[in-house]
Design a protein around this motif. Sequence first.
Motif, PDB file in Angstrom:
ATOM      1  N   GLN A  28     -39.217   4.198  16.674  1.00 46.27           N
ATOM      2  CA  GLN A  28     -39.240   5.404  17.498  1.00 46.27           C
ATOM      3  C   GLN A  28     -37.870   5.689  18.108  1.00 46.27           C
ATOM      4  OE1 GLN A  28     -42.370   4.334  20.231  1.00 46.27           O
ATOM      5  NE2 GLN A  28     -43.986   5.262  18.981  1.00 46.27           N
TER       6      GLN A  28
ATOM      7  N   ARG B  19     -39.985 -10.069  18.144  1.00 48.10           N
ATOM      8  CA  ARG B  19     -41.097  -9.529  18.925  1.00 48.10           C
ATOM      9  C   ARG B  19     -42.185  -9.145  17.931  1.00 48.10           C
ATOM     10  NH1 ARG B  19     -40.695  -6.698  24.607  1.00 48.10           N
ATOM     11  NH2 ARG B  19     -42.920  -6.612  25.089  1.00 48.10           N
TER      12      ARG B  19
ATOM     13  N   MET C 220     -36.848  -6.155  20.136  1.00 43.13           N
ATOM     14  CA  MET C 220     -37.701  -4.998  20.366  1.00 43.13           C
ATOM     15  C   MET C 220     -38.780  -4.961  19.294  1.00 43.13           C
ATOM     16  SD  MET C 220     -36.554  -0.976  20.525  1.00 43.13           S
ATOM     17  CE  MET C 220     -35.602  -1.205  22.026  1.00 43.13           C
ATOM     18  N   ALA C 221     -39.981  -4.552  19.667  1.00 40.76           N
ATOM     19  CA  ALA C 221     -41.076  -4.451  18.705  1.00 40.76           C
ATOM     20  C   ALA C 221     -40.742  -3.409  17.638  1.00 40.76           C
ATOM     21  CB  ALA C 221     -42.369  -4.088  19.420  1.00 40.76           C
ATOM     22  N   SER C 222     -41.262  -3.621  16.435  1.00 38.83           N
ATOM     23  CA  SER C 222     -40.925  -2.768  15.292  1.00 38.83           C
ATOM     24  C   SER C 222     -41.264  -1.301  15.535  1.00 38.83           C
ATOM     25  CB  SER C 222     -41.645  -3.269  14.032  1.00 38.83           C
ATOM     26  OG  SER C 222     -41.243  -4.569  13.710  1.00 38.83           O
ATOM     27  N   LYS C 223     -42.422  -1.045  16.125  1.00 39.78           N
ATOM     28  CA  LYS C 223     -42.837   0.343  16.345  1.00 39.78           C
ATOM     29  C   LYS C 223     -41.882   1.047  17.292  1.00 39.78           C
ATOM     30  CE  LYS C 223     -46.716   3.166  17.976  1.00 39.78           C
ATOM     31  NZ  LYS C 223     -48.107   3.138  18.511  1.00 39.78           N
ATOM     32  N   ARG C 224     -41.538   0.381  18.383  1.00 34.75           N
ATOM     33  CA  ARG C 224     -40.630   0.990  19.349  1.00 34.75           C
ATOM     34  C   ARG C 224     -39.229   1.143  18.763  1.00 34.75           C
ATOM     35  NH1 ARG C 224     -41.390  -1.469  25.045  1.00 34.75           N
ATOM     36  NH2 ARG C 224     -43.455  -0.662  24.522  1.00 34.75           N
TER      37      ARG C 224
ATOM     38  N   ALA D  29     -46.198 -12.240  22.696  1.00 31.92           N
ATOM     39  CA  ALA D  29     -45.389 -11.108  22.221  1.00 31.92           C
ATOM     40  C   ALA D  29     -44.195 -11.541  21.382  1.00 31.92           C
ATOM     41  CB  ALA D  29     -44.906 -10.276  23.401  1.00 31.92           C
TER      42      ALA D  29
ATOM     43  N   LYS E 174     -45.559  -8.562  18.791  1.00 32.88           N
ATOM     44  CA  LYS E 174     -46.722  -7.909  19.386  1.00 32.88           C
ATOM     45  C   LYS E 174     -46.268  -6.680  20.158  1.00 32.88           C
ATOM     46  CE  LYS E 174     -50.402  -8.752  22.790  1.00 32.88           C
ATOM     47  NZ  LYS E 174     -50.942  -9.749  23.765  1.00 32.88           N
ATOM     48  N   GLU E 175     -46.922  -5.560  19.861  1.00 29.19           N
ATOM     49  CA  GLU E 175     -46.658  -4.334  20.614  1.00 29.19           C
ATOM     50  C   GLU E 175     -47.327  -4.443  21.978  1.00 29.19           C
ATOM     51  OE1 GLU E 175     -44.818  -1.857  19.606  1.00 29.19           O
ATOM     52  OE2 GLU E 175     -44.591  -2.275  17.464  1.00 29.19           O
ATOM     53  N   THR E 176     -46.576  -4.186  23.026  1.00 30.87           N
ATOM     54  CA  THR E 176     -47.126  -4.257  24.381  1.00 30.87           C
ATOM     55  C   THR E 176     -46.785  -2.973  25.124  1.00 30.87           C
ATOM     56  OG1 THR E 176     -45.125  -5.340  25.212  1.00 30.87           O
ATOM     57  CG2 THR E 176     -46.936  -6.763  24.488  1.00 30.87           C
TER      58      THR E 176
ATOM     59  N   ASN F 187     -31.869  -0.857  19.001  1.00 29.61           N
ATOM     60  CA  ASN F 187     -32.167  -1.791  20.087  1.00 29.61           C
ATOM     61  C   ASN F 187     -30.922  -1.893  20.950  1.00 29.61           C
ATOM     62  OD1 ASN F 187     -32.716  -3.907  21.805  1.00 29.61           O
ATOM     63  ND2 ASN F 187     -33.179  -5.398  20.206  1.00 29.61           N
TER      64      ASN F 187
END
Length: 244
Positions: free
Chosen positions: A139, A167, A132-136, A189, A169-171, A143
């Motif tokens: 939030q 991951r 999972m992307a770091s930002k998500r 990503a 890249k934030e998508t 994971n």
Amino acid sequence: MRCQPRNTHQVYIWLNNNQTCLLCDESTGSSRSICEDCEADLPWLGAQCLRCALPMPSSDQTCTQCSINPAAFDEVVAVWLYDFPIDALVTRFKHQGKWPLGRLLAELFAQFLQYRFNEGLARPDVLLPVPMASKRLRQRGYNQAAMLAAWLGARLQLPVDERLLKRVKETPPQQGLDARARRRNLLGAFELPTPQNVAGKHIALVDDVLTTGSTADVLAGMLRKAGARHVDVYCLARTPKPGD
């Protein structure tokens, strides 16, 4: 991250006594957290594509997509159709932090996988959760794929590596996108920082739900390019083809 559960600790206590079914609130009469009736009523995945587990009219078939343009993974192992109540259970585990529901699904999945291993399915060398992307991750706080992989690994005595895939890249969310848009969304990503660690290995990617298979295909392609000899996908549920 304070709310990120550590693999060395249980998210909650799994007591060895008579439990209440997490689905109907009735006593299970055992140490299991689901009663026999509710377990039998789950939308078990029946006839399916031999490669991607897409629900099919009959067994021993390969879907049109896999026949024409097969994905980089070898086989998808899924337990249920993404239908009620599995869809609600996954959503509550994934987005509302209802970890006991995730643990329940992982326990049932582990039993299913052990049965498949006993029937001849090859055991993987390592389980890799879809990253999972770091930002998500900040939030959500956890994971869900990593938690599933940890529970499966502990139950089946399989190693788990959460750091092999990243991951970077934030998508935008994949929900609502078709297969082509999902693949475009995933360009660049993911990264595999130490590709030498997968060479010659049988790997199983772990995720909660497989929809179009785009994410699994991209990750499996990276692992194949790095020399993985076999890549499977383990997921709780498989969605039907849109319109079915």
